[in-house]
Design an enzyme around this catalytic site. Structure first.
Site, PDB file in Angstrom:
ATOM      1  N   SER A 149       0.872  -1.190   0.000  1.00  0.00           N
ATOM      2  CA  SER A 149       0.000   0.000   0.000  1.00  0.00           C
ATOM      3  C   SER A 149       0.901   1.229   0.000  1.00  0.00           C
ATOM      4  O   SER A 149       2.051   1.145   0.469  1.00  0.00           O
ATOM      5  CB  SER A 149      -0.849  -0.001   1.277  1.00  0.00           C
ATOM      6  OG  SER A 149      -1.356   1.293   1.532  1.00  0.00           O
ATOM      7  N   TYR A 162      -1.344  -0.794  10.410  1.00  0.00           N
ATOM      8  CA  TYR A 162      -1.415  -1.055   8.961  1.00  0.00           C
ATOM      9  C   TYR A 162      -0.126  -0.608   8.270  1.00  0.00           C
ATOM     10  O   TYR A 162       0.446  -1.350   7.464  1.00  0.00           O
ATOM     11  CB  TYR A 162      -2.615  -0.310   8.385  1.00  0.00           C
ATOM     12  CG  TYR A 162      -2.938  -0.631   6.947  1.00  0.00           C
ATOM     13  CD1 TYR A 162      -3.606  -1.803   6.588  1.00  0.00           C
ATOM     14  CD2 TYR A 162      -2.590   0.254   5.920  1.00  0.00           C
ATOM     15  CE1 TYR A 162      -3.921  -2.084   5.272  1.00  0.00           C
ATOM     16  CE2 TYR A 162      -2.909  -0.020   4.598  1.00  0.00           C
ATOM     17  CZ  TYR A 162      -3.576  -1.190   4.281  1.00  0.00           C
ATOM     18  OH  TYR A 162      -3.890  -1.459   2.963  1.00  0.00           O
TER      19      TYR A 162
HETATM   20  P1  NDP Z   1     -11.287  -6.305   1.034  1.00  0.00           P
HETATM   21  O1  NDP Z   1     -11.654  -6.162   2.450  1.00  0.00           O
HETATM   22  O2  NDP Z   1     -12.220  -5.851  -0.012  1.00  0.00           O
HETATM   23  O3  NDP Z   1     -10.861  -7.823   0.753  1.00  0.00           O
HETATM   24  C1  NDP Z   1      -9.967  -8.453   1.620  1.00  0.00           C
HETATM   25  C2  NDP Z   1      -9.834  -9.897   1.226  1.00  0.00           C
HETATM   26  O4  NDP Z   1      -8.890 -10.520   2.119  1.00  0.00           O
HETATM   27  C3  NDP Z   1     -11.127 -10.657   1.315  1.00  0.00           C
HETATM   28  O5  NDP Z   1     -11.185 -11.646   0.311  1.00  0.00           O
HETATM   29  C4  NDP Z   1     -11.027 -11.316   2.695  1.00  0.00           C
HETATM   30  O6  NDP Z   1     -11.830 -12.469   2.739  1.00  0.00           O
HETATM   31  C5  NDP Z   1      -9.535 -11.633   2.731  1.00  0.00           C
HETATM   32  N1  NDP Z   1      -9.012 -11.816   4.068  1.00  0.00           N
HETATM   33  C6  NDP Z   1      -8.978 -10.936   5.084  1.00  0.00           C
HETATM   34  N2  NDP Z   1      -8.423 -11.489   6.178  1.00  0.00           N
HETATM   35  C7  NDP Z   1      -8.067 -12.746   5.822  1.00  0.00           C
HETATM   36  C8  NDP Z   1      -7.466 -13.829   6.503  1.00  0.00           C
HETATM   37  N3  NDP Z   1      -7.089 -13.751   7.786  1.00  0.00           N
HETATM   38  N4  NDP Z   1      -7.244 -14.968   5.823  1.00  0.00           N
HETATM   39  C9  NDP Z   1      -7.636 -15.092   4.531  1.00  0.00           C
HETATM   40  N5  NDP Z   1      -8.212 -14.114   3.849  1.00  0.00           N
HETATM   41  C10 NDP Z   1      -8.432 -12.962   4.483  1.00  0.00           C
HETATM   42  O7  NDP Z   1      -9.888  -5.522   0.878  1.00  0.00           O
HETATM   43  P2  NDP Z   1      -9.193  -4.879  -0.411  1.00  0.00           P
HETATM   44  O8  NDP Z   1      -9.535  -5.633  -1.617  1.00  0.00           O
HETATM   45  O9  NDP Z   1      -9.413  -3.422  -0.348  1.00  0.00           O
HETATM   46  O10 NDP Z   1      -7.673  -5.120  -0.021  1.00  0.00           O
HETATM   47  C11 NDP Z   1      -6.916  -6.196  -0.578  1.00  0.00           C
HETATM   48  C12 NDP Z   1      -5.452  -5.905  -0.315  1.00  0.00           C
HETATM   49  O11 NDP Z   1      -5.113  -4.657  -0.921  1.00  0.00           O
HETATM   50  C13 NDP Z   1      -5.102  -5.767   1.170  1.00  0.00           C
HETATM   51  O12 NDP Z   1      -3.838  -6.320   1.410  1.00  0.00           O
HETATM   52  C14 NDP Z   1      -5.076  -4.257   1.357  1.00  0.00           C
HETATM   53  O13 NDP Z   1      -4.249  -3.887   2.420  1.00  0.00           O
HETATM   54  C15 NDP Z   1      -4.507  -3.814   0.020  1.00  0.00           C
HETATM   55  N6  NDP Z   1      -4.773  -2.426  -0.297  1.00  0.00           N
HETATM   56  C16 NDP Z   1      -6.050  -1.958  -0.445  1.00  0.00           C
HETATM   57  C17 NDP Z   1      -6.260  -0.623  -0.762  1.00  0.00           C
HETATM   58  C18 NDP Z   1      -7.622  -0.051  -0.947  1.00  0.00           C
HETATM   59  O14 NDP Z   1      -7.736   1.174  -1.011  1.00  0.00           O
HETATM   60  N7  NDP Z   1      -8.681  -0.856  -1.057  1.00  0.00           N
HETATM   61  C19 NDP Z   1      -5.140   0.310  -0.931  1.00  0.00           C
HETATM   62  C20 NDP Z   1      -3.849  -0.297  -0.770  1.00  0.00           C
HETATM   63  C21 NDP Z   1      -3.684  -1.611  -0.468  1.00  0.00           C
HETATM   64  P3  NDP Z   1     -12.478 -13.020   4.128  1.00  0.00           P
HETATM   65  O15 NDP Z   1     -12.938 -11.831   4.901  1.00  0.00           O
HETATM   66  O16 NDP Z   1     -13.544 -13.956   3.714  1.00  0.00           O
HETATM   67  O17 NDP Z   1     -11.357 -13.723   4.800  1.00  0.00           O
END
Ligand code: NDP
Length: 257
Positions: A149, A162
């Site tokens: 990020s 984070y």
């Molecule tokens: P979402 O919350 O939309 O999706 C997160 C995903 O991660 C879901 O599929 C969730 O599924 C899964 N997840 C969370 N915790 C776990 C766990 N312990 N084990 C397995 N799966 C897990 O987030 P984003 O799509 O926004 O983010 C995805 C990545 O991108 C992250 O690493 C985030 O930090 C990064 N990011 C996002 C930004 C943004 O603005 N959206 C900006 C910069 C980076 P479930 O809950 O079913 O486990």
């Protein structure tokens, strides 16, 4: 220049795992990988969300596999990779994406908040990356793409745990690139700015926050989730064969500002 050596962005025959692939950025990258020809397995904790995502992709003509796994559990991560071994027999691409955030001022961050964010975003990346690396070392090939990020680079308020996790991911990316280069494995990171997904949609409802973000963004608009696909395909494909240990900012110019 040899015209027959022009590299391909295509992923036909490649096998990929996308953690956190049930929604948001992970699901979008999974769709992009499938679109470019890869066979993809998505993971997450919520089985119903995974099934819905896979069903939806099938309606668009993409046959994507799924397996439930919590990236904070060594056992579940090992089970995920054993299952992928059975189904795919090889692993070419890892999108190490699962992540979460708890935004709080430093003085309000509870120990449990810190543990939850660091366990998911940093320990999870490590556990998953380690399993992928074992397979890729055996194959002597592979692409690891960690999702970081801009908050691993810039100092924004409310991001104690984070930012620490994402800064850690940037550093792991370089260390793994150095360790795995001799095995023909590249390791890179994608660092998006704020992009509307289930993780950020509540946070981005505050117009003042959005205004602050836009004031720092050269392109003066928010990124769309599909705009993360191009960098992921680049790092996953032969087109990035001489690129490793890099963090690519997908931020509309925020970090150039
Ligand atoms: P979402 O919350 O939309 O999706 C997160 C995903 O991660 C879901 O599929 C969730 O599924 C899964 N997840 C969370 N915790 C776990 C766990 N312990 N084990 C397995 N799966 C897990 O987030 P984003 O799509 O926004 O983010 C995805 C990545 O991108 C992250 O690493 C985030 O930090 C990064 N990011 C996002 C930004 C943004 O603005 N959206 C900006 C910069 C980076 P479930 O809950 O079913 O486990």
């Amino acid at each position: 220049m040899n015209v027959s050596s022009i590299p391909s962005f295509g992923l036909r025959g490649k096998k990929a795992i996308v953690t956190g692939g049930s929604k948001g950025i992970g699901l979008t990258i999974a769709t992009g990988l499938a679109h470019y020809g890869a066979e993809v397995m998505v993971t997450g904790r919520n089985e119903e969300a995974l099934k819905d995502a896979v069903r939806n992709l099938k309606e668009h003509g993409y046959d994507v596999k799924w397996k439930r796994a919590d990236v904070t559990s060594k056992e579940e991560v090992e089970e995920l990779f054993s299952y992928a071994d059975e189904v795919f027999g090889q692993l070419d691409i890892l999108i190490n994406n699962a992540g979460m955030n708890i935004r709080k001022p430093l003085v309000e961050v509870e120990e449990e908040d810190w543990d939850q964010v660091l366990n998911t975003n940093l320990k999870g990346i490590f556990l998953v990356g380690q399993q992928a690396a074992k397979r890729m070392i055996n194959q002597q090939s592979g692409r690891i793409i960690n999702i970081s990020s801009i908050l691993g680079q810039v100092g924004n308020p409310l991001q104690t745990s984070y930012a620490a996790s994402k800064g850690g991911i940037n550093q792991l990316t370089k260390v793994w690139a150095a360790e795995l280069a001799d095995h023909h494995i590249t390791v890179n990171a994608i660092a998006p700015a704020y992009i509307k997904t289930p993780m950020t949609e509540g946070f981005l409802q505050d117009p003042e926050r959005v205004e602050q973000i836009l004031s720092r963004t050269l392109l003066k608009r928010m990124g769309e989730v599909e705009e993360v696909i191009g960098p992921a395909i680049f790092f996953a494909s032969d087109a990035s064969s001489y690129v490793t240990g890099q963090v690519l900012y997908v931020d509309g110019g925020w970090t150039a500002n």
